[in-house]
Design a protein around this motif. Structure first.
Motif, PDB file in Angstrom:
ATOM      1  N   GLU A 200       0.826  -1.209   0.000  1.00 29.38           N
ATOM      2  CA  GLU A 200       0.000   0.000   0.000  1.00 29.38           C
ATOM      3  C   GLU A 200       0.867   1.269   0.000  1.00 29.38           C
ATOM      4  O   GLU A 200       0.545   2.260  -0.667  1.00 29.38           O
ATOM      5  CB  GLU A 200      -0.919  -0.003   1.227  1.00 29.38           C
ATOM      6  CG  GLU A 200      -2.030  -1.039   1.180  1.00 29.38           C
ATOM      7  CD  GLU A 200      -2.985  -0.805   0.028  1.00 29.38           C
ATOM      8  OE1 GLU A 200      -3.200   0.378  -0.342  1.00 29.38           O
ATOM      9  OE2 GLU A 200      -3.507  -1.802  -0.532  1.00 29.38           O
ATOM     10  N   ASP A 204       0.841   4.073  -2.786  1.00 32.81           N
ATOM     11  CA  ASP A 204       0.656   5.506  -2.499  1.00 32.81           C
ATOM     12  C   ASP A 204       1.793   6.329  -3.109  1.00 32.81           C
ATOM     13  O   ASP A 204       1.566   7.422  -3.654  1.00 32.81           O
ATOM     14  CB  ASP A 204       0.592   5.723  -0.978  1.00 32.81           C
ATOM     15  CG  ASP A 204      -0.680   5.149  -0.365  1.00 32.81           C
ATOM     16  OD1 ASP A 204      -1.649   4.935  -1.140  1.00 32.81           O
ATOM     17  OD2 ASP A 204      -0.700   4.903   0.854  1.00 32.81           O
ATOM     18  N   ASP A 205       3.024   5.827  -2.965  1.00 31.74           N
ATOM     19  CA  ASP A 205       4.164   6.541  -3.582  1.00 31.74           C
ATOM     20  C   ASP A 205       4.001   6.627  -5.096  1.00 31.74           C
ATOM     21  O   ASP A 205       4.320   7.659  -5.715  1.00 31.74           O
ATOM     22  CB  ASP A 205       5.473   5.828  -3.246  1.00 31.74           C
ATOM     23  CG  ASP A 205       5.834   5.958  -1.769  1.00 31.74           C
ATOM     24  OD1 ASP A 205       5.282   6.867  -1.108  1.00 31.74           O
ATOM     25  OD2 ASP A 205       6.657   5.147  -1.289  1.00 31.74           O
ATOM     26  N   ARG A 207       1.149   6.624  -6.783  1.00 28.04           N
ATOM     27  CA  ARG A 207       0.117   7.611  -7.098  1.00 28.04           C
ATOM     28  C   ARG A 207       0.660   9.030  -6.957  1.00 28.04           C
ATOM     29  O   ARG A 207       0.411   9.909  -7.804  1.00 28.04           O
ATOM     30  CB  ARG A 207      -1.075   7.430  -6.168  1.00 28.04           C
ATOM     31  CG  ARG A 207      -1.871   6.141  -6.401  1.00 28.04           C
ATOM     32  CD  ARG A 207      -3.179   6.202  -5.650  1.00 28.04           C
ATOM     33  NE  ARG A 207      -3.925   4.941  -5.755  1.00 28.04           N
ATOM     34  CZ  ARG A 207      -3.963   4.007  -4.812  1.00 28.04           C
ATOM     35  NH1 ARG A 207      -3.295   4.211  -3.651  1.00 28.04           N
ATOM     36  NH2 ARG A 207      -4.652   2.908  -4.979  1.00 28.04           N
ATOM     37  N   ALA A 208       1.439   9.287  -5.889  1.00 16.07           N
ATOM     38  CA  ALA A 208       2.010  10.624  -5.695  1.00 16.07           C
ATOM     39  C   ALA A 208       3.003  10.957  -6.820  1.00 16.07           C
ATOM     40  O   ALA A 208       3.018  12.086  -7.349  1.00 16.07           O
ATOM     41  CB  ALA A 208       2.704  10.697  -4.335  1.00 16.07           C
TER      42      ALA A 208
END
Length: 548
Positions: A200, A204-205, A207-208
């Protein structure tokens, strides 16, 4: 007036030099002295630097996004998947061992053995996937430690027991095996939880990083668009608009408005160009003033020359006519003396009288030829379409006696229609054909060929014969008036025929000359302006013969 022009030229030179002197006396700001090429170099360098920085950021964002994607796809997700498969392999072992321990039948050991094989494969993959992850390595070692403890204390003794014995052994070790496998299950749950958290976090990384990449790419596009607008605006203000104004000023001057000043703006080289053009404009004003003055003087001289030429032509014409009457008297009385006293005086007196008669006749012919030569371009100046077929036909009829006496054979190509004076063109052809017949060898008949070929806007004609020819050193002399190559006893004539031909062809805008490569005989080549824009079809040309 010349002094005024020189003074204006001097003023122009000083005026042209004044901007440079002014620039030296009052230095302009540094950027005002930049040329177009320097502006372009600086602008291009700045644009390249900005694009390089943005390109570096974009490349970093793409690499980061790619690296995070690779980590998620190649490590985090597979690690979680293999952790689940490791748990399934250990659960299969526990199920197989427990079934064998309850029933004593060895067929229940098949899941156990398959689980051991799956465990080894999963452990191999997981060790490679978590090689760079300390938490993943610790979780895997912990799971393997718990699995080894369970296998040594419970699974392996049960699986190695003979048929029938596992039931008793399993009954004694049930609580111990359950406690050991629960600890193993707890370690596997912790391992998978850590894998899910890491997955996860990687997601998240990613997506950023994707959002950052998109923002950088949009910024790059916006900066490129802004640079494009700035470049075009800079080119418009610094190059195209000054060039357009400079071109408008230049067109105004070129249209005849030399008083219109040339004012240049923009970079230094364009301003220098405008200053040079304005200096040239001022110089042209001075030159035009000087030229206008010279033209007035030339017009006055031309008017004097025309008046003088007109008076000379009138004088020559009147003088020639006035010479006719006394010359006719001399000729008539000389002929009367010759007829009346022929044979009554001595031989020398008869010879003197014959000389006088011959000289008077020759003088009369020379005067007539000179009058005819002076009329070219002055009379018979009615230019219209002339069919040379008719002109040559009439010429052959006029020369039929000499053609028949010499036995000449004349052939010609189909002749075109040209623009000119029919009378003068008739004189041209008559002189050329008569010369070809006259200057022949005594031992063979003349063979004369007339050629015609289209050469752009001209017709090129040639009259060739097999006569005595003209030496190359006399190729120019024969076209000078009264220049003869032979005595009048050998070949009669006044020496004005080819001079007349040259004057007629030049009056019609053509040229005439001797072909030095033609042998034997003579080949005279001349040109006349064509009437029709399209050449005749030379493929249909056939020889036309007129033998008289």
């Amino acid at each position: 007036m010349a002094t005024d022009v020189k003074s204006r030229r001097s003023e122009t030179a000083h005026a042209g030099a004044s901007p440079a002197a002014s620039r030296e006396a009052h230095p302009v700001p540094s950027r005002a002295s930049w040329t177009t090429s320097r502006w372009l170099r600086v602008s291009a360098t700045l644009a390249l630097v900005v694009l390089a920085v943005l390109g570096g950021l974009g490349l970093w964002a793409l690499n980061r996004t790619s690296a995070l994607t690779d980590e998620l796809v190649d490590k985090r997700s597979p690690a979680l998947s293999w952790s689940v498969r490791l748990e399934a392999a250990l659960v299969n072992q526990e199920t197989g061992v427990r079934g064998y321990g309850l029933t004593g039948e060895r067929s229940f050991l098949a899941p156990y053995k398959e689980g051991r094989s799956d465990e080894r494969a999963a452990v191999t993959e997981l060790r490679e996937l978590v090689a760079d992850d300390s938490q993943g390595r610790a979780d895997l070692d912990h799971v393997l430690a718990k699995a080894g403890a369970w296998q040594r204390s419970f699974a392996e003794p049960i699986a190695d027991a003979p048929a029938g014995e596992p039931v008793e052994s399993a009954t004694r070790r049930t609580n111990e095996g359950k406690t050991s496998f629960d600890a193993l299950r707890k370690a596997m749950v912790a391992q998978q939880e850590h894998q899910r958290v890491a997955r996860e976090a990687a997601l998240d990384d990613l997506r950023a990083a994707t959002r950052l990449r998109d923002a950088i790419l949009v910024s790059i596009a916006a900066v490129i668009l802004l640079l494009t607008v700035l470049i075009f605006e800079g080119l418009r203000r610094g190059v195209t608009d000054p060039l357009a104004r400079l071109g408008a000023d230049a067109r105004a001057v070129s249209s005849g408005n030399f008083e219109h000043p040339v004012v240049a703006t923009g970079p230094a080289d364009l301003r220098r160009l405008g200053a040079d053009m304005d200096a040239m404009r001022r110089r042209l004003l001075d030159e035009l003033a000087f030229t206008e003055e010279a033209r007035h003087r030339l017009d006055e001289q031309a008017a004097d020359l025309r008046r003088s030429n007109s008076e000379l032509e009138q004088f020559a014409y009147v003088a020639s006519h006035d010479l006719q009457e006394p010359l006719r008297k001399v000729s008539s009385f000389s002929q009367l003396l010759q007829r009346r006293y022929a044979g009554q005086l001595d031989e020398r007196a008869d010879q003197y009288i014959a000389f006088a008669v011959d000289g008077a006749n020759r003088m009369q012919k020379l005067i007539n030829d000179l009058l005819e030569f002076s009329r070219v371009g002055r009379v018979h100046n009615d230019h219209r379409e002339v069919d040379l077929e008719d002109v040559v036909g009439q010429t052959l009829d006029a020369l039929s006696v000499s053609i028949e006496e010499s036995g000449a054979r004349i052939v010609h190509d189909p002749l075109p229609t040209v623009t000119g004076d029919a009378t003068q063109l008739g004189i041209l052809w008559q002189n050329l054909i008569a010369n070809a017949v006259k200057f022949r060898h005594a031992d063979r008949a003349p063979e004369i060929r007339i050629e015609a070929a289209r050469d752009g806007a001209l017709w090129r004609f040639a009259v060739s014969d097999n006569g005595i020819g003209i030496a190359p050193e006399f190729a120019e002399k024969v076209f000078v008036i009264f220049q003869r190559l032979h005595t009048k006893d050998a070949y009669p004539g006044s020496g004005i025929g080819l001079a007349m031909c040259k004057k007629i062809t030049e009056f019609h805008g053509g040229t005439i000359g001797i072909d030095p490569d033609h042998t034997p005989g003579t080949r005279i080549v001349f040109t006349l302006a064509a009437t029709d824009p399209a050449p005749r079809d030379e493929a249909d040309a056939v020889e036309g013969a007129a033998a008289r």
